[in-house]
Design a protein around this motif. Sequence first.
Motif, PDB file in Angstrom:
ATOM      1  N   ALA A  67       0.249 -34.571  17.866  1.00 17.23           N
ATOM      2  CA  ALA A  67       0.957 -33.355  18.287  1.00 17.23           C
ATOM      3  C   ALA A  67       2.003 -32.949  17.250  1.00 17.23           C
ATOM      4  N   PHE A  68       2.732 -33.924  16.716  1.00 14.32           N
ATOM      5  CA  PHE A  68       3.730 -33.606  15.688  1.00 14.32           C
ATOM      6  C   PHE A  68       3.061 -32.995  14.453  1.00 14.32           C
ATOM      7  N   LEU A  69       1.901 -33.527  14.085  1.00  9.66           N
ATOM      8  CA  LEU A  69       1.184 -33.014  12.914  1.00  9.66           C
ATOM      9  C   LEU A  69       0.701 -31.584  13.162  1.00  9.66           C
ATOM     10  N   LYS A  70       0.160 -31.336  14.370  1.00  7.42           N
ATOM     11  CA  LYS A  70      -0.296 -29.982  14.705  1.00  7.42           C
ATOM     12  C   LYS A  70       0.869 -29.005  14.727  1.00  7.42           C
ATOM     13  N   LEU A  71       1.985 -29.429  15.294  1.00  8.18           N
ATOM     14  CA  LEU A  71       3.169 -28.558  15.322  1.00  8.18           C
ATOM     15  C   LEU A  71       3.647 -28.245  13.913  1.00  8.18           C
ATOM     16  N   SER A  72       3.633 -29.244  13.053  1.00  7.57           N
ATOM     17  CA  SER A  72       4.046 -29.033  11.667  1.00  7.57           C
ATOM     18  C   SER A  72       3.137 -28.010  10.988  1.00  7.57           C
ATOM     19  N   THR A  73       1.831 -28.131  11.233  1.00  4.11           N
ATOM     20  CA  THR A  73       0.861 -27.204  10.627  1.00  4.11           C
ATOM     21  C   THR A  73       1.036 -25.790  11.151  1.00  4.11           C
ATOM     22  N   LEU A  74       1.241 -25.658  12.461  1.00  5.09           N
ATOM     23  CA  LEU A  74       1.404 -24.331  13.063  1.00  5.09           C
ATOM     24  C   LEU A  74       2.654 -23.630  12.527  1.00  5.09           C
ATOM     25  N   HIS A  75       3.763 -24.346  12.491  1.00  4.53           N
ATOM     26  CA  HIS A  75       5.007 -23.755  11.958  1.00  4.53           C
ATOM     27  C   HIS A  75       4.848 -23.410  10.475  1.00  4.53           C
ATOM     28  N   TYR A  76       4.181 -24.262   9.743  1.00  3.04           N
ATOM     29  CA  TYR A  76       3.960 -24.037   8.303  1.00  3.04           C
ATOM     30  C   TYR A  76       3.180 -22.744   8.069  1.00  3.04           C
ATOM     31  N   ASP A  77       2.102 -22.566   8.849  1.00  5.64           N
ATOM     32  CA  ASP A  77       1.274 -21.368   8.688  1.00  5.64           C
ATOM     33  C   ASP A  77       2.011 -20.098   9.103  1.00  5.64           C
ATOM     34  N   LEU A  78       3.022 -20.235   9.953  1.00  8.26           N
ATOM     35  CA  LEU A  78       3.827 -19.086  10.349  1.00  8.26           C
ATOM     36  C   LEU A  78       4.965 -18.809   9.361  1.00  8.26           C
ATOM     37  N   GLY A  79       5.083 -19.654   8.344  1.00 11.93           N
ATOM     38  CA  GLY A  79       6.139 -19.468   7.358  1.00 11.93           C
ATOM     39  C   GLY A  79       7.439 -20.151   7.722  1.00 11.93           C
ATOM     40  N   GLU A  80       7.425 -20.977   8.765  1.00 11.00           N
ATOM     41  CA  GLU A  80       8.648 -21.662   9.221  1.00 11.00           C
ATOM     42  C   GLU A  80       8.667 -23.064   8.625  1.00 11.00           C
ATOM     43  N   GLN A  97      11.022 -25.019   7.442  1.00 13.94           N
ATOM     44  CA  GLN A  97      12.024 -26.003   7.874  1.00 13.94           C
ATOM     45  C   GLN A  97      11.600 -26.680   9.175  1.00 13.94           C
ATOM     46  N   GLU A  98      11.078 -25.881  10.138  1.00 12.35           N
ATOM     47  CA  GLU A  98      10.586 -26.445  11.397  1.00 12.35           C
ATOM     48  C   GLU A  98       9.390 -27.355  11.142  1.00 12.35           C
ATOM     49  N   SER A  99       8.529 -26.936  10.218  1.00 13.22           N
ATOM     50  CA  SER A  99       7.369 -27.745   9.854  1.00 13.22           C
ATOM     51  C   SER A  99       7.801 -29.093   9.304  1.00 13.22           C
ATOM     52  N   LEU A 100       8.804 -29.069   8.457  1.00  7.70           N
ATOM     53  CA  LEU A 100       9.325 -30.300   7.861  1.00  7.70           C
ATOM     54  C   LEU A 100       9.908 -31.218   8.926  1.00  7.70           C
ATOM     55  N   GLY A 101      10.603 -30.639   9.899  1.00  7.82           N
ATOM     56  CA  GLY A 101      11.200 -31.435  10.974  1.00  7.82           C
ATOM     57  C   GLY A 101      10.155 -32.174  11.789  1.00  7.82           C
ATOM     58  N   HIS A 102       9.063 -31.508  12.123  1.00 11.44           N
ATOM     59  CA  HIS A 102       8.023 -32.144  12.940  1.00 11.44           C
ATOM     60  C   HIS A 102       7.279 -33.233  12.177  1.00 11.44           C
ATOM     61  N   TYR A 162       3.778 -34.076   4.661  1.00 11.05           N
ATOM     62  CA  TYR A 162       5.200 -34.122   4.325  1.00 11.05           C
ATOM     63  C   TYR A 162       5.417 -33.760   2.852  1.00 11.05           C
ATOM     64  N   LYS A 163       4.615 -34.346   1.958  1.00  7.97           N
ATOM     65  CA  LYS A 163       4.772 -34.080   0.527  1.00  7.97           C
ATOM     66  C   LYS A 163       4.564 -32.603   0.214  1.00  7.97           C
ATOM     67  N   GLN A 164       3.542 -32.003   0.843  1.00 11.22           N
ATOM     68  CA  GLN A 164       3.253 -30.593   0.592  1.00 11.22           C
ATOM     69  C   GLN A 164       4.378 -29.686   1.103  1.00 11.22           C
ATOM     70  N   VAL A 165       4.802 -29.932   2.358  1.00  7.50           N
ATOM     71  CA  VAL A 165       5.840 -29.094   2.958  1.00  7.50           C
ATOM     72  C   VAL A 165       7.164 -29.269   2.227  1.00  7.50           C
ATOM     73  N   LYS A 166       7.484 -30.514   1.861  1.00 11.84           N
ATOM     74  CA  LYS A 166       8.734 -30.793   1.160  1.00 11.84           C
ATOM     75  C   LYS A 166       8.779 -30.063  -0.179  1.00 11.84           C
ATOM     76  N   LYS A 167       7.689 -30.096  -0.914  1.00  7.95           N
ATOM     77  CA  LYS A 167       7.635 -29.437  -2.226  1.00  7.95           C
ATOM     78  C   LYS A 167       7.821 -27.928  -2.077  1.00  7.95           C
ATOM     79  N   LEU A 168       7.077 -27.334  -1.135  1.00  3.95           N
ATOM     80  CA  LEU A 168       7.167 -25.881  -0.939  1.00  3.95           C
ATOM     81  C   LEU A 168       8.546 -25.479  -0.434  1.00  3.95           C
ATOM     82  N   SER A 169       9.067 -26.250   0.499  1.00  2.87           N
ATOM     83  CA  SER A 169      10.378 -25.950   1.071  1.00  2.87           C
ATOM     84  C   SER A 169      11.456 -25.967  -0.001  1.00  2.87           C
ATOM     85  N   LYS A 170      11.381 -26.937  -0.897  1.00  3.02           N
ATOM     86  CA  LYS A 170      12.364 -27.041  -1.987  1.00  3.02           C
ATOM     87  C   LYS A 170      12.281 -25.832  -2.912  1.00  3.02           C
TER      88      LYS A 170
END
Length: 451
Positions: A176-189, A191-196, A214-222
């Motif tokens: 569920a955490f992984l799915k939530l991270s993916t959903l927030h990521y695809d919506l452009g959110e 920071q929320e994706s990184l949290g999940h 995590y590596k992908q979201v962290k890199k993009l977020s930075k």
Amino acid sequence: LTTCFVSGVLGATHVEIEQHLEMGRKLLAAGQLAEALSHYHSAVEGDSKNYLTYYKRAAVFLAMGKSKSALPDLTRAIQLKPDFLALQRSPDQDEAQNQLMRANELEELQEEAHAAHHRGDYSTTITVLDRVVELSPWDPESRELRAECYIRLGDPRKAIQDLTPTTRLRNDNRGAFLKLSTLHYDLGEHQESLGHVRECLKLDQDDKECLSRYKQVKKLSKQLDSAEEHIQEERYQDAIDKYESVMRTEPNVLYYTNKAKERICFCLVKNKMPAMAIDICSEAHQRDPRNINILRDRAEAFILNQDYEKAVEDYQEAREFDMENNEIREGLERAQKLLKLSRKRDYYKILGVNRSANKQEIIKAYRKLAQQWHPDNFREESEKKEAEKRFIDIASAKEVLTDPEMRQKFDSGEDPLDPESQQGGGQGGQGWPFHFNPFESGGNYHFKFHH
């Protein structure tokens, strides 16, 4: 030691049974279903002849949406206490009857929902699961299935609403955490994706899927955060470079490409590069036609390019999408003033310089044109009069554009030398700055230009 041994063989003591039942009740009330179920399991094992232990465990199964597990427990409770559902009922007996009916309804609904899902009828599946969740709000499986249907129907927000509580309804719900991270990521959110995804790694730091995400979201977020910091610091070229990196890091999610194009458009305008800005802004506008920020920035690029009609068109379009936006309203008013002004005298066009030209560039252009159009260079009377008019316009343009206050007024759509907009501010198209006209002294024009 003997007492403990006998207790372990023959079953738990009455006090221990009561303790398990009480802990189960408290945990159930707190929504900790797995922990509550564990205590009720212990209560059933400790006293397999107590109808109440089966009844309480059935209640947890129902809360978890496990109607097939609840029915045998309810049946066993009735077998152990046949008068449990007698006509003269106590509140507990009424509740037991309700639980039995609820278990039967849940089983039928869950079968109906899975059948609808199997045939791809996601709307019907959601409708049926709405009732399942109403009967069994603590059931993670029903929420997860409904979330999947929302995703299939293109409604990620509702999927997020369903998946969020399931992270607390299972002891280890990394999925569920992984799915939530993916959903927030695809919506452009991001920071929320990184949290999940971080929550997922707290459960298992070696989980390969969560670690990769995590590596992908962290890199993009930075990169995104760094780009916005550059913009705050007015380091627009650095911001452009970062947003180009964003598009390379994540080329497959539309949101991030659109966002990068939008912000690069903004930075090019700030860097006073109108031609490039118009191209990028136009591409961004095609991707996101209702984005008023893009329309605003392209309008500003058109103003820099002295194409005021198109600037007005963009601001008008943006205003249609947001009538309450003061920035858009003010931008439209300014563009309209500049358009009106351009139909009179445009000092930038008179000198042949861009709106972004600095003082040195303006003075250089002025000197060249003043030498070219000096009336002494012409013999014919008609040519001399045309030269005189041009010479006055050139001098006026230089005077306005080299004075910061006057230039700011002109850039805001107001001619500081136009008597219609400035009380006593000059003689309009025929005026001379500071009321000095060299042609009143008899026509001998002697100017020395210093290069």
